[in-house]
Motif scaffolding. Structure first.
Motif, PDB file in Angstrom:
ATOM      1  N   TYR A 128      62.183  42.985  96.626  1.00  0.00           N
ATOM      2  CA  TYR A 128      62.528  43.828  97.774  1.00  0.00           C
ATOM      3  C   TYR A 128      64.004  44.202  97.750  1.00  0.00           C
ATOM      4  CZ  TYR A 128      63.075  45.545 102.515  1.00  0.00           C
ATOM      5  OH  TYR A 128      63.361  46.330 103.603  1.00  0.00           O
ATOM      6  N   VAL A 129      64.858  43.206  97.562  1.00  0.00           N
ATOM      7  CA  VAL A 129      66.305  43.444  97.538  1.00  0.00           C
ATOM      8  C   VAL A 129      66.656  44.441  96.436  1.00  0.00           C
ATOM      9  CG1 VAL A 129      68.528  42.335  97.047  1.00  0.00           C
ATOM     10  CG2 VAL A 129      66.920  41.262  98.626  1.00  0.00           C
ATOM     11  N   GLY A 130      66.031  44.282  95.275  1.00  0.00           N
ATOM     12  CA  GLY A 130      66.292  45.205  94.168  1.00  0.00           C
ATOM     13  C   GLY A 130      65.797  46.611  94.450  1.00  0.00           C
ATOM     14  N   ALA A 131      64.585  46.716  94.994  1.00  0.00           N
ATOM     15  CA  ALA A 131      64.009  48.034  95.283  1.00  0.00           C
ATOM     16  C   ALA A 131      64.803  48.769  96.357  1.00  0.00           C
ATOM     17  CB  ALA A 131      62.549  47.885  95.712  1.00  0.00           C
ATOM     18  N   CYS A 132      65.344  48.027  97.310  1.00  0.00           N
ATOM     19  CA  CYS A 132      66.112  48.640  98.397  1.00  0.00           C
ATOM     20  C   CYS A 132      67.573  48.857  98.022  1.00  0.00           C
ATOM     21  CB  CYS A 132      66.032  47.769  99.651  1.00  0.00           C
ATOM     22  SG  CYS A 132      64.393  47.760 100.379  1.00  0.00           S
ATOM     23  N   ARG A 133      67.950  48.318  96.898  1.00  0.00           N
ATOM     24  CA  ARG A 133      69.344  48.421  96.437  1.00  0.00           C
ATOM     25  C   ARG A 133      70.322  47.869  97.474  1.00  0.00           C
ATOM     26  NH1 ARG A 133      68.606  54.255  93.650  1.00  0.00           N
ATOM     27  NH2 ARG A 133      67.318  53.494  91.950  1.00  0.00           N
ATOM     28  N   TRP A 134      69.899  46.795  98.114  1.00  0.00           N
ATOM     29  CA  TRP A 134      70.794  46.126  99.045  1.00  0.00           C
ATOM     30  C   TRP A 134      71.971  45.596  98.235  1.00  0.00           C
ATOM     31  CZ3 TRP A 134      71.835  40.714  99.938  1.00  0.00           C
ATOM     32  CH2 TRP A 134      72.570  40.467 101.104  1.00  0.00           C
ATOM     33  N   PRO A 135      73.206  45.843  98.681  1.00  0.00           N
ATOM     34  CA  PRO A 135      74.377  45.548  97.854  1.00  0.00           C
ATOM     35  C   PRO A 135      74.820  44.085  97.825  1.00  0.00           C
ATOM     36  CG  PRO A 135      75.076  46.559  99.905  1.00  0.00           C
ATOM     37  CD  PRO A 135      73.569  46.584  99.893  1.00  0.00           C
ATOM     38  N   GLY A 136      74.132  43.209  98.527  1.00  0.00           N
ATOM     39  CA  GLY A 136      74.530  41.800  98.532  1.00  0.00           C
ATOM     40  C   GLY A 136      73.961  41.038  97.355  1.00  0.00           C
ATOM     41  N   SER A 137      74.184  39.731  97.355  1.00  0.00           N
ATOM     42  CA  SER A 137      73.733  38.859  96.277  1.00  0.00           C
ATOM     43  C   SER A 137      72.283  38.450  96.477  1.00  0.00           C
ATOM     44  CB  SER A 137      74.611  37.607  96.211  1.00  0.00           C
ATOM     45  OG  SER A 137      74.032  36.655  95.354  1.00  0.00           O
ATOM     46  N   ARG A 145      70.029  36.413 108.746  1.00  0.00           N
ATOM     47  CA  ARG A 145      70.691  37.678 108.470  1.00  0.00           C
ATOM     48  C   ARG A 145      71.706  37.438 107.359  1.00  0.00           C
ATOM     49  NH1 ARG A 145      69.246  38.164 113.629  1.00  0.00           N
ATOM     50  NH2 ARG A 145      68.544  40.178 114.338  1.00  0.00           N
ATOM     51  N   PHE A 146      71.735  38.368 106.429  1.00  0.00           N
ATOM     52  CA  PHE A 146      72.669  38.303 105.323  1.00  0.00           C
ATOM     53  C   PHE A 146      73.472  39.586 105.316  1.00  0.00           C
ATOM     54  CE2 PHE A 146      68.875  35.945 104.285  1.00  0.00           C
ATOM     55  CZ  PHE A 146      69.368  34.750 103.791  1.00  0.00           C
ATOM     56  N   THR A 147      74.788  39.460 105.231  1.00  0.00           N
ATOM     57  CA  THR A 147      75.658  40.615 105.178  1.00  0.00           C
ATOM     58  C   THR A 147      76.244  40.706 103.775  1.00  0.00           C
ATOM     59  OG1 THR A 147      76.194  40.332 107.513  1.00  0.00           O
ATOM     60  CG2 THR A 147      77.652  41.748 106.230  1.00  0.00           C
ATOM     61  N   MET A 195      69.329  53.905 101.934  1.00  0.00           N
ATOM     62  CA  MET A 195      68.471  52.834 102.384  1.00  0.00           C
ATOM     63  C   MET A 195      67.379  53.324 103.333  1.00  0.00           C
ATOM     64  SD  MET A 195      69.584  49.885 101.245  1.00  0.00           S
ATOM     65  CE  MET A 195      71.039  49.332 100.441  1.00  0.00           C
ATOM     66  N   SER A 196      67.420  54.534 103.754  1.00  0.00           N
ATOM     67  CA  SER A 196      66.482  55.010 104.763  1.00  0.00           C
ATOM     68  C   SER A 196      65.037  54.939 104.311  1.00  0.00           C
ATOM     69  CB  SER A 196      66.830  56.445 105.164  1.00  0.00           C
ATOM     70  OG  SER A 196      66.760  57.286 104.027  1.00  0.00           O
ATOM     71  N   GLY A 197      64.783  54.971 103.012  1.00  0.00           N
ATOM     72  CA  GLY A 197      63.414  54.905 102.506  1.00  0.00           C
ATOM     73  C   GLY A 197      62.942  53.492 102.254  1.00  0.00           C
ATOM     74  N   CYS A 198      63.668  52.520 102.702  1.00  0.00           N
ATOM     75  CA  CYS A 198      63.336  51.125 102.423  1.00  0.00           C
ATOM     76  C   CYS A 198      62.650  50.506 103.648  1.00  0.00           C
ATOM     77  CB  CYS A 198      64.606  50.368 102.056  1.00  0.00           C
ATOM     78  SG  CYS A 198      64.269  48.814 101.282  1.00  0.00           S
ATOM     79  N   ASP A 199      61.343  50.581 103.680  1.00  0.00           N
ATOM     80  CA  ASP A 199      60.583  50.066 104.817  1.00  0.00           C
ATOM     81  C   ASP A 199      60.490  48.547 104.785  1.00  0.00           C
ATOM     82  OD1 ASP A 199      60.059  52.645 105.721  1.00  0.00           O
ATOM     83  OD2 ASP A 199      58.246  52.815 104.497  1.00  0.00           O
ATOM     84  N   PRO A 200      60.355  47.931 105.955  1.00  0.00           N
ATOM     85  CA  PRO A 200      60.140  46.483 105.991  1.00  0.00           C
ATOM     86  C   PRO A 200      58.883  46.109 105.207  1.00  0.00           C
ATOM     87  CG  PRO A 200      60.602  47.324 108.187  1.00  0.00           C
ATOM     88  CD  PRO A 200      60.395  48.518 107.298  1.00  0.00           C
ATOM     89  N   GLN A 201      58.895  44.925 104.626  1.00  0.00           N
ATOM     90  CA  GLN A 201      57.745  44.432 103.870  1.00  0.00           C
ATOM     91  C   GLN A 201      57.399  43.034 104.378  1.00  0.00           C
ATOM     92  OE1 GLN A 201      56.054  46.152 101.306  1.00  0.00           O
ATOM     93  NE2 GLN A 201      57.311  47.850 102.037  1.00  0.00           N
ATOM     94  N   GLU A 216      70.792  47.640 108.342  1.00  0.00           N
ATOM     95  CA  GLU A 216      71.902  48.554 108.125  1.00  0.00           C
ATOM     96  C   GLU A 216      72.123  48.551 106.622  1.00  0.00           C
ATOM     97  OE1 GLU A 216      75.259  47.262 110.468  1.00  0.00           O
ATOM     98  OE2 GLU A 216      73.940  46.598 112.058  1.00  0.00           O
ATOM     99  N   PRO A 217      72.904  49.448 106.102  1.00  0.00           N
ATOM    100  CA  PRO A 217      73.086  49.440 104.650  1.00  0.00           C
ATOM    101  C   PRO A 217      73.546  48.108 104.080  1.00  0.00           C
ATOM    102  CG  PRO A 217      74.012  51.438 105.584  1.00  0.00           C
ATOM    103  CD  PRO A 217      73.603  50.564 106.741  1.00  0.00           C
ATOM    104  N   ASP A 218      74.230  47.304 104.900  1.00  0.00           N
ATOM    105  CA  ASP A 218      74.730  46.047 104.348  1.00  0.00           C
ATOM    106  C   ASP A 218      74.144  44.798 105.000  1.00  0.00           C
ATOM    107  OD1 ASP A 218      76.018  46.369 106.766  1.00  0.00           O
ATOM    108  OD2 ASP A 218      77.935  45.599 106.051  1.00  0.00           O
ATOM    109  N   VAL A 219      73.110  44.935 105.868  1.00  0.00           N
ATOM    110  CA  VAL A 219      72.513  43.779 106.545  1.00  0.00           C
ATOM    111  C   VAL A 219      71.043  43.648 106.165  1.00  0.00           C
ATOM    112  CG1 VAL A 219      71.973  42.699 108.759  1.00  0.00           C
ATOM    113  CG2 VAL A 219      74.112  43.977 108.481  1.00  0.00           C
ATOM    114  N   LEU A 220      70.717  42.489 105.619  1.00  0.00           N
ATOM    115  CA  LEU A 220      69.341  42.154 105.259  1.00  0.00           C
ATOM    116  C   LEU A 220      68.855  41.097 106.242  1.00  0.00           C
ATOM    117  CD1 LEU A 220      67.102  42.425 102.980  1.00  0.00           C
ATOM    118  CD2 LEU A 220      68.088  40.310 102.071  1.00  0.00           C
ATOM    119  N   VAL A 221      67.673  41.302 106.811  1.00  0.00           N
ATOM    120  CA  VAL A 221      67.110  40.358 107.770  1.00  0.00           C
ATOM    121  C   VAL A 221      65.788  39.835 107.226  1.00  0.00           C
ATOM    122  CG1 VAL A 221      66.276  40.003 110.131  1.00  0.00           C
ATOM    123  CG2 VAL A 221      68.177  41.576 109.694  1.00  0.00           C
TER     124      VAL A 221
END
Length: 136
Positions: A28-37, A132-134, A1-7, A74-79
């Protein structure tokens, strides 16, 4: 996730911008591969945006502005932070008491059920929502 800059996305508070705003979040969620729904996030953010347009801007206007910033903390937190230029409101004064489901009033409950943490606050130039979404 380190390459996933805020947009950040900026748009007028009109109903026609809801679909592009949802796509912005989904992409954004797809590009960052955030593991949530991504569907849960899109539903909650859509509810916030609909409320801003419907209540903050009396159904919509091209004169106002919504600014939405999304980031993975964090790898599992989307804000997701949403700021608008609607007249400032006090969240404690919002109410859906006594309203039938077909009249609306379900959005805040949906948002709070989906998001891990929700903050609504007035600002000097409008309002701010921080969600915030975990990932489960």
């Amino acid at each position: 996730m380190s390459g996933c800059d805020p947009q950040t996305a900026r748009f007028a508070p009109i109903a026609e911008n809801l679909a592009p705003a949802r796509s912005f979040i989904r992409n954004y969620v797809g590009a960052c591969r955030w593991p949530g729904s991504d569907l849960d996030v899109v539903i909650a953010i859509g509810e916030v945006l609909q409320n801003i347009i419907r209540h903050g801007f009396s159904g919509g206007t091209r004169d106002g502005r919504i600014v939405m910033t999304v980031k993975v903390e964090e790898p599992d937190v989307l804000v997701v932070t949403i700021e608008d230029t609607a007249p400032s409101t006090i969240p404690a004064e919002w109410s859906n008491n006594g309203r039938e489901a077909h009249e609306g009033g379900l959005g805040l409950g949906i948002i709070r059920r989906i998001a891990s943490d929700v903050v609504f606050e007035p600002t000097s130039s409008g309002n701010r929502a921080i969600l915030r979404f975990t990932a489960d």
